[in-house]
Enzyme design. Structure first.
Site, short mmCIF file in Angstrom:
data_model
loop_
_atom_site.label_atom_id
_atom_site.label_comp_id
_atom_site.label_asym_id
_atom_site.label_seq_id
_atom_site.Cartn_x
_atom_site.Cartn_y
_atom_site.Cartn_z
N SER A 123 0.82 -1.21 0.00
CA SER A 123 0.00 0.00 0.00
C SER A 123 0.85 1.25 0.00
CB SER A 123 -0.86 0.06 1.27
OG SER A 123 -1.69 -1.04 1.37
N HIS A 144 -0.62 -2.51 -7.36
CA HIS A 144 -1.45 -2.18 -6.20
C HIS A 144 -2.93 -2.28 -6.55
CE1 HIS A 144 -2.66 0.92 -2.94
NE2 HIS A 144 -2.74 -0.31 -2.48
N GLU A 156 -3.05 0.31 -9.54
CA GLU A 156 -1.95 1.29 -9.69
C GLU A 156 -0.70 0.49 -9.98
OE1 GLU A 156 -2.48 4.99 -6.51
OE2 GLU A 156 -1.62 3.15 -5.80
N ASN A 195 -3.56 6.18 -2.05
CA ASN A 195 -3.41 6.19 -0.59
C ASN A 195 -2.86 7.52 -0.05
OD1 ASN A 195 -4.56 3.73 -0.20
ND2 ASN A 195 -2.62 2.60 -0.08
N1 CAA Z 1 -17.07 -10.61 -4.17
C1 CAA Z 1 -18.28 -10.66 -4.75
N2 CAA Z 1 -19.34 -9.95 -4.31
C2 CAA Z 1 -19.14 -9.16 -3.25
C3 CAA Z 1 -17.91 -9.05 -2.60
C4 CAA Z 1 -16.84 -9.82 -3.10
N3 CAA Z 1 -15.63 -9.80 -2.54
N4 CAA Z 1 -18.03 -8.18 -1.56
C5 CAA Z 1 -19.29 -7.75 -1.57
N5 CAA Z 1 -19.97 -8.35 -2.58
C6 CAA Z 1 -21.38 -8.19 -2.91
C7 CAA Z 1 -22.28 -8.07 -1.69
O1 CAA Z 1 -22.53 -9.33 -1.11
C8 CAA Z 1 -23.49 -7.41 -2.27
O2 CAA Z 1 -24.31 -8.42 -2.83
P1 CAA Z 1 -25.89 -8.48 -2.49
O3 CAA Z 1 -26.44 -7.26 -3.18
O4 CAA Z 1 -26.34 -9.74 -3.12
O5 CAA Z 1 -26.02 -8.45 -1.02
C9 CAA Z 1 -22.93 -6.53 -3.40
O6 CAA Z 1 -21.56 -6.97 -3.62
C10 CAA Z 1 -22.88 -5.08 -3.03
O7 CAA Z 1 -22.31 -4.95 -1.79
P2 CAA Z 1 -22.93 -4.12 -0.64
O8 CAA Z 1 -24.41 -4.06 -0.77
O9 CAA Z 1 -22.36 -4.60 0.66
O10 CAA Z 1 -22.32 -2.71 -0.81
P3 CAA Z 1 -21.92 -1.67 -1.91
O11 CAA Z 1 -22.93 -1.48 -2.96
O12 CAA Z 1 -21.51 -0.52 -1.09
O13 CAA Z 1 -20.63 -2.27 -2.65
C11 CAA Z 1 -18.25 -2.04 -2.33
C12 CAA Z 1 -19.55 -2.79 -1.96
C13 CAA Z 1 -17.96 -2.25 -3.82
C14 CAA Z 1 -17.14 -2.63 -1.51
C15 CAA Z 1 -18.45 -0.51 -2.07
O14 CAA Z 1 -18.94 -0.31 -0.76
C16 CAA Z 1 -17.17 0.27 -2.23
O15 CAA Z 1 -16.77 0.62 -3.33
N6 CAA Z 1 -16.53 0.62 -1.10
C17 CAA Z 1 -15.30 1.38 -1.09
C18 CAA Z 1 -14.15 0.44 -1.12
C19 CAA Z 1 -12.83 1.14 -1.16
O16 CAA Z 1 -12.70 2.33 -0.99
N7 CAA Z 1 -11.76 0.36 -1.41
C20 CAA Z 1 -10.41 0.86 -1.39
C21 CAA Z 1 -9.85 0.80 0.00
S1 CAA Z 1 -8.19 1.41 0.08
C22 CAA Z 1 -7.29 0.19 -0.62
O17 CAA Z 1 -7.76 -0.86 -0.97
C23 CAA Z 1 -5.84 0.46 -0.80
C24 CAA Z 1 -4.95 0.15 0.31
O18 CAA Z 1 -3.77 0.01 0.04
C25 CAA Z 1 -5.38 0.08 1.72
P1 NAD Z 2 -3.87 -9.64 5.71
O1 NAD Z 2 -3.32 -9.54 7.07
O2 NAD Z 2 -5.33 -9.78 5.53
O3 NAD Z 2 -3.20 -10.90 4.97
C1 NAD Z 2 -1.83 -11.16 4.96
C2 NAD Z 2 -1.64 -12.64 4.77
O4 NAD Z 2 -0.25 -12.91 4.57
C3 NAD Z 2 -2.08 -13.47 6.00
O5 NAD Z 2 -2.96 -14.49 5.60
C4 NAD Z 2 -0.77 -14.03 6.54
O6 NAD Z 2 -0.91 -15.30 7.15
C5 NAD Z 2 0.06 -14.10 5.26
N1 NAD Z 2 1.51 -14.16 5.45
C6 NAD Z 2 2.27 -13.52 6.37
N2 NAD Z 2 3.56 -13.80 6.15
C7 NAD Z 2 3.61 -14.64 5.09
C8 NAD Z 2 4.67 -15.28 4.40
N3 NAD Z 2 5.93 -15.10 4.73
N4 NAD Z 2 4.37 -16.08 3.36
C9 NAD Z 2 3.08 -16.27 2.97
N5 NAD Z 2 2.05 -15.69 3.59
C10 NAD Z 2 2.31 -14.87 4.63
O7 NAD Z 2 -3.29 -8.41 4.90
P2 NAD Z 2 -3.92 -7.68 3.62
O8 NAD Z 2 -4.89 -6.68 4.09
O9 NAD Z 2 -4.31 -8.70 2.61
O10 NAD Z 2 -2.63 -6.88 3.12
C11 NAD Z 2 -1.62 -7.51 2.36
C12 NAD Z 2 -0.84 -6.44 1.62
O11 NAD Z 2 -1.72 -5.76 0.73
C13 NAD Z 2 -0.23 -5.37 2.51
O12 NAD Z 2 0.98 -4.95 1.94
C14 NAD Z 2 -1.28 -4.27 2.47
O13 NAD Z 2 -0.73 -3.01 2.76
C15 NAD Z 2 -1.72 -4.36 1.03
N6 NAD Z 2 -3.06 -3.85 0.74
C16 NAD Z 2 -4.06 -4.00 1.65
C17 NAD Z 2 -5.34 -3.52 1.34
C18 NAD Z 2 -6.50 -3.67 2.29
O14 NAD Z 2 -7.52 -2.99 2.10
N7 NAD Z 2 -6.43 -4.50 3.29
C19 NAD Z 2 -5.57 -2.92 0.09
C20 NAD Z 2 -4.52 -2.82 -0.83
C21 NAD Z 2 -3.26 -3.27 -0.48
#
Ligand code: CAA
Ligand code: NAD
Length: 397
Positions: A123, A144, A156, A195
């Site tokens: 991330s 990403h 990304e 992010n």
């Molecule tokens: N696979 C298949 N279907 C899924 C699913 C999955 N993994 N997850 C949810 N669904 C389904 C649900 O079950 C639901 O189905 P039903 O209508 O039959 O109940 C349908 O998708 C729609 O889901 P919801 O009604 O719960 O909600 P929604 O319309 O809000 O859609 C969402 C869900 C697409 C996740 C939406 O809420 C969304 O876009 N959320 C924002 C997510 C976001 O910002 N992601 C980025 C996070 S940051 C990141 O990822 C980067 C990082 O490095 C941390």
């Molecule tokens: P998570 O904790 O859900 O999953 C990590 C997994 O890696 C666990 O199942 C753990 O058992 C496994 N693991 C740990 N060490 C390992 C090893 N040496 N070999 C094999 N498996 C190992 O974490 P996550 O949320 O899936 O995040 C994973 C990566 O993706 C991170 O770098 C995170 O920043 C990035 N990411 C997370 C999100 C999010 O929304 N959670 C979105 C985009 C990117």
């Protein structure tokens, strides 16, 4: 190697992101081997994939008969070598800790064949630093995906200092074959594009609640029902994982200092192991499903605050030549489901209005997170105020 030569993909880590990445790779026709530290975790990951595929079939997004076909393409193992030796591409999704990632990439480098591309789903961490733990830094790249990878249509692709153009373009092509729209992050900066913007927004709302100026529910109701975001920001924090966010926040603080000062709001939850959706408890109780956010609270938090910090961070990204407005907006719309990107929003609101609000917030709190980006000052100084003057981040004819 050409993208057509890719047949086998190793996915390391089968948690929140890994299982989703394995699923979309198998859906695109690749043979996938998913690796984790024990078989129980892998079995849970397969269950989640099965549930997701059945859901997608129910919605006619895939054919019902494809569910078993796609599942048959996914193997699991706890032995890295079983996945790495035959892989054309490995995609790493293990926890967001640089030491863990470097150790894994060093092992992958030894095990994988010379042509293999080794991608990280990090991330925020440095692609360049990860690549230094291998003998093939030209084949190390950021790939990403966004949570949940099955539904968010963005990837990304990040160029590290040593990533070759060939690796970058094969990775982008692969992400497209996996059904994603690609944006390229031109510089290996912490947090990349999406992010960075989300980080600024998380910090704003966390600090606002920490200062007791609004409640979690007021923020979430406002961004969901007034701004049209698909989730509340605290709901999203739980959904991403509070541990993941804390690791990312640490990386961002190290890189950007006070401008990305993390807020201690989630510390006690983290200490209690309440990490959000994956542990059923976080800011919300997920044991009863997705949080029900009360519509009546919408408007009790000023969503312009979120817009303001998002526009400012977008300006920083442009100022640092990390991304252009189109990629930033595409990133926020497809990666986080925002109805508009921050550059579009800024131009609509008026960059002078955004700058004025930032200045007010900066003088009220004295916090670096509200300091206006010089690019914004420059645009406003030149009369580039957005749509109303025909030019802001974009040019309007
Ligand atoms: N696979 C298949 N279907 C899924 C699913 C999955 N993994 N997850 C949810 N669904 C389904 C649900 O079950 C639901 O189905 P039903 O209508 O039959 O109940 C349908 O998708 C729609 O889901 P919801 O009604 O719960 O909600 P929604 O319309 O809000 O859609 C969402 C869900 C697409 C996740 C939406 O809420 C969304 O876009 N959320 C924002 C997510 C976001 O910002 N992601 C980025 C996070 S940051 C990141 O990822 C980067 C990082 O490095 C941390
Ligand atoms: P998570 O904790 O859900 O999953 C990590 C997994 O890696 C666990 O199942 C753990 O058992 C496994 N693991 C740990 N060490 C390992 C090893 N040496 N070999 C094999 N498996 C190992 O974490 P996550 O949320 O899936 O995040 C994973 C990566 O993706 C991170 O770098 C995170 O920043 C990035 N990411 C997370 C999100 C999010 O929304 N959670 C979105 C985009 C990117």
């Amino acid at each position: 190697m050409k993208v057509e030569d890719i047949k086998n993909i190793a996915v390391i880590g089968s948690g929140t992101m890994g299982h989703g990445i394995a699923q979309i790779a198998a859906t695109a026709g690749y043979n996938v081997t998913m690796v984790d530290v024990n078989n129980e975790i892998l079995a849970r990951a397969i269950e989640k994939i099965k549930w997701s595929l059945e859901k997608l079939a129910e919605k006619r997004r895939i054919k019902p008969e494809d569910v078993s076909l796609i599942l048959s393409r996914i193997k699991t193992t706890t032995r890295l070598e079983d996945a790495a030796e035959s892989a054309d591409v490995a995609i790493e999704a293990i926890p967001e800790k640089i030491e863990l990632k470097k150790e894994l990439f060093a092992r992958l480098d030894q095990l994988a064949s010379k042509h293999a591309i080794l991608a990280t789903n990090t991330s925020s961490l440095s692609i360049t630093e990860i690549s230094r733990s291998t003998s093939r830094p030209d084949k190390i790249v950021g790939m990403h995906f966004f949570n949940p990878p099955q539904l968010m249509s963005l990837c990304e692709v990040i160029k590290g200092q040593f990533t070759s153009d060939e690796t970058l373009s094969i990775t982008a092509e692969l992400a497209k074959k996996m059904g994603k729209t690609v944006i390229i992050c031109k510089k290996d900066v912490r947090g990349f594009i999406v992010n960075r913007v989300l980080g600024a927004v998380f910090n704003e709302v966390f600090w606002t609640v920490y200062r007791k100026e609004s409640t979690i529910e007021e923020v979430d109701a406002s961004v969901k029902y007034k701004a049209g975001f698909p989730m509340g920001i605290f709901e999203l924090a739980d959904y991403v994982g509070l541990d993941v966010l804390a690791n990312v926040a640490k990386v961002m603080y190290e890189a950007y200092g006070e401008r990305m000062k993390p807020c201690p709001l989630a510390t006690s939850l983290l200490n209690e192991g309440k990490l959000g959706q994956k542990t059923s408890q976080g800011f919300y109780d997920w044991s009863i499903g997705r949080p029900r956010i009360k519509f009546t609270l919408a408007g009790k938090y000023d969503i312009n605050r979120v817009y303001t910090v998002a526009v400012n961070e977008a300006a920083w990204l442009i100022h640092e030549d990390v991304a252009d407005p189109v990629d930033i907006d595409t990133g926020m719309k497809l990666g986080a489901g925002w109805p508009s990107g921050p550059c579009e929003l800024g131009d609509r609101l008026g960059l002078d209005v955004v700058l004025g609000k930032l200045r007010d917030m900066y003088s009220k709190y004295g916090e670096e997170m509200y300091r206006p980006c010089p690019l914004l000052e420059d645009y406003v100084g030149k009369g580039r105020l957005g749509k109303k003057t025909g030019q802001g981040f974009y040019i309007y004819k």
